[in-house]
Design a protein around this motif. Structure first.
Motif, PDB file in Angstrom:
ATOM      1  N   LEU A   1     -18.932  17.850 -17.071  1.00 49.90           N
ATOM      2  CA  LEU A   1     -20.384  17.812 -16.851  1.00 49.90           C
ATOM      3  C   LEU A   1     -20.839  16.420 -16.440  1.00 49.90           C
ATOM      4  CD1 LEU A   1     -21.682  19.963 -19.863  1.00 49.90           C
ATOM      5  CD2 LEU A   1     -21.592  20.632 -17.463  1.00 49.90           C
ATOM      6  N   ARG A   2     -20.330  15.417 -17.133  1.00 49.93           N
ATOM      7  CA  ARG A   2     -20.730  14.048 -16.805  1.00 49.93           C
ATOM      8  C   ARG A   2     -20.303  13.651 -15.397  1.00 49.93           C
ATOM      9  NH1 ARG A   2     -18.987  11.078 -22.531  1.00 49.93           N
ATOM     10  NH2 ARG A   2     -20.890  11.611 -23.698  1.00 49.93           N
TER      11      ARG A   2
ATOM     12  N   HIS B   1     -27.661  16.783 -10.533  1.00 54.35           N
ATOM     13  CA  HIS B   1     -28.678  17.683 -11.084  1.00 54.35           C
ATOM     14  C   HIS B   1     -29.493  17.075 -12.231  1.00 54.35           C
ATOM     15  CE1 HIS B   1     -27.144  21.084  -8.712  1.00 54.35           C
ATOM     16  NE2 HIS B   1     -25.933  20.579  -8.958  1.00 54.35           N
ATOM     17  N   PHE B   2     -28.961  16.052 -12.898  1.00 57.16           N
ATOM     18  CA  PHE B   2     -29.690  15.385 -13.977  1.00 57.16           C
ATOM     19  C   PHE B   2     -29.541  13.863 -13.840  1.00 57.16           C
ATOM     20  CE2 PHE B   2     -28.327  19.520 -15.609  1.00 57.16           C
ATOM     21  CZ  PHE B   2     -29.524  20.053 -16.073  1.00 57.16           C
ATOM     22  N   PRO B   3     -29.944  13.302 -12.712  1.00 57.47           N
ATOM     23  CA  PRO B   3     -29.714  11.865 -12.474  1.00 57.47           C
ATOM     24  C   PRO B   3     -30.435  10.959 -13.472  1.00 57.47           C
ATOM     25  CG  PRO B   3     -31.195  12.779 -10.819  1.00 57.47           C
ATOM     26  CD  PRO B   3     -30.639  13.939 -11.580  1.00 57.47           C
TER      27      PRO B   3
ATOM     28  N   ALA C   1     -23.887  25.367  -9.131  1.00 59.30           N
ATOM     29  CA  ALA C   1     -22.962  24.259  -9.401  1.00 59.30           C
ATOM     30  C   ALA C   1     -22.113  24.539 -10.639  1.00 59.30           C
ATOM     31  CB  ALA C   1     -23.742  22.960  -9.570  1.00 59.30           C
ATOM     32  N   LEU C   2     -22.714  25.108 -11.663  1.00 56.32           N
ATOM     33  CA  LEU C   2     -21.960  25.418 -12.877  1.00 56.32           C
ATOM     34  C   LEU C   2     -20.934  26.527 -12.614  1.00 56.32           C
ATOM     35  CD1 LEU C   2     -24.774  25.269 -15.595  1.00 56.32           C
ATOM     36  CD2 LEU C   2     -22.900  23.648 -15.273  1.00 56.32           C
TER      37      LEU C   2
ATOM     38  N   THR D   1     -16.628  30.666 -12.068  1.00 55.18           N
ATOM     39  CA  THR D   1     -17.201  31.963 -12.418  1.00 55.18           C
ATOM     40  C   THR D   1     -17.982  32.503 -11.226  1.00 55.18           C
ATOM     41  OG1 THR D   1     -19.150  30.902 -13.380  1.00 55.18           O
ATOM     42  CG2 THR D   1     -17.346  31.448 -14.876  1.00 55.18           C
ATOM     43  N   THR D   2     -18.266  33.787 -11.241  1.00 54.03           N
ATOM     44  CA  THR D   2     -18.992  34.422 -10.147  1.00 54.03           C
ATOM     45  C   THR D   2     -20.496  34.310 -10.348  1.00 54.03           C
ATOM     46  OG1 THR D   2     -18.968  36.570 -11.267  1.00 54.03           O
ATOM     47  CG2 THR D   2     -17.129  36.080  -9.794  1.00 54.03           C
TER      48      THR D   2
END
Length: 377
Positions: A108-109, A116-118, A184-185, A191-192
């Motif tokens: 994630l980092r 997405h979380f700058p 993005a995740l 995953t689909t």
């Protein structure tokens, strides 16, 4: 729940029954990625059973789901194996989920936060961890776990996923970022992206900059306040059988005085008795007055309302108290924020009502032929 299953056709799949139960317990503010394959630089590839992201509370959880051939007798913290009935020792799932959590945190980092979380300080990232096993029951000895928790009850785990908050919540910068982050995740976890998720994540803002969710919440609170006021008025009207100043026993007045009454004066009609539904609604509406929508506040309001119902002898009919009526009246008061009563309570409504009655010192009993009713004494 928005479910994003593995894109690998050869990957292990969660039980359809478990998925259906999670979808029943969790609303679409919870994103669930199952059987994730996580590649983090410098770390072994991690196979993660479930990754949950609650976009409303900004909380994240890595969860390991384990099935064992026998009941879990002892669940220990890291450093020792778990023990099953019969003395069989099995690898410690807490250690497994801890390794998975490290890989997810690093991924994630490196792959999600910069884009997405700058503005979020990656060092402040908080991930919950859990182990779920249906072979864990109320007789399982669970040692004090330093990090994470062990669950044997799926509704209990779902309640934690739905209601937990964080000191460092990971909130989306705006509603339009939902689809981009979900995509993005899915790429990160392999995953689909199912069509139903595409539909639910498609955001169509109305009314300019109006925060639709906030406005809906405000409207529900206004409706609840009006219902509470209406309930008070109905109860007041039911108690006002005679106008102020009029003797309550007209038959005891001197006959002459009765003859001297003006012909135009009539005895006011007696207010109709409240229906069972109206009485139940009055208890719930009063208890939810001023509730802000949080899970804790809603639970306390339900407890207060149920105690009032237990004390209202007019709701203890020949067939006892109707739990289903309590549920049908109470559901609209929590549906906006929590979806259903079992979700906010963490257990089936009838079981919760029984426990609350026992906590109040009463003896709840089943009513033959009325499985949704309770009789207390």
């Amino acid at each position: 729940m928005l479910h994003f299953p593995s894109a690998n056709s050869a990957a292990h799949r969660p039980s359809p029954r478990d998925v259906a139960r999670l979808e029943e317990l969790l609303d679409d503010d919870v994103w669930a990625f199952s059987n994730c394959r996580v590649d983090a630089p410098g770390r072994p590839v991690a196979e993660v059973d479930w990754f949950f992201y609650n976009v409303r509370h900004g909380t994240l959880m890595v969860s390991e789901w384990k099935g064992f051939p026998q009941r879990v007798a002892l669940a220990t913290d890291t450093g020792k194996p778990w023990l099953l009935d019969g003395g069989l020792a099995v690898p410690n799932p807490i250690e497994q989920v801890s390794r998975q959590l490290d890989a997810v945190r690093a991924a994630l980092r490196g792959a999600i936060f910069p884009q997405h979380f700058p503005a979020f300080d990656a060092l402040q990232l908080r991930l919950m961890q859990s182990v779920y096993s249906p072979q864990v029951d109320q007789n399982t000895i669970i040692e004090r776990i330093r990090w994470g928790k062990v669950y044997g009850d799926l509704p209990e785990l779902a309640a934690v996923i739905a209601n937990s908050t964080s000191r460092s919540p990971l909130f989306l910068p705006d509603a339009g970022a939902r689809r981009a982050l979900a995509t993005a995740l899915c790429a990160l976890f392999r995953t689909t992206f199912p069509p139903e998720a595409e539909t639910k994540l498609r955001v169509s803002p109305k009314g300019g900059n109006t925060d639709v969710v906030l406005r809906i919440s405000e409207i529900h609170r206004q409706i609840a306040a009006l219902h509470a006021e209406l309930a008070d008025l109905v109860v007041t009207a039911a108690g006002a059988e005679t106008p102020a100043g009029q003797p309550t026993a007209v038959g005891t007045a001197p006959k002459a005085a009765v003859k001297d009454l003006p012909a135009t004066v009539k005895t006011p009609p007696k207010a109709p008795a409240l229906t069972e539904h109206q009485r139940m609604h009055a208890h719930l509406a009063r208890s939810f007055q001023g509730v802000n929508g949080s899970a804790v506040a809603s639970t306390k309001a339900l407890e207060k309302a149920w105690r009032s119902v237990l004390g209202d002898t007019l709701l203890h009919g020949e067939t006892g108290i109707s739990v289903s009526l309590f549920g049908s009246v109470g559901t609209p008061l929590v549906k906006q924020h929590h979806g259903s009563l079992p979700k906010v309570l963490g257990m089936p409504l009838r079981r919760w009502c029984v426990l609350q009655a026992k906590a109040a010192g009463l003896q709840p009993m089943d009513v033959p032929g009325k499985p949704s009713n309770l009789r207390v004494r």
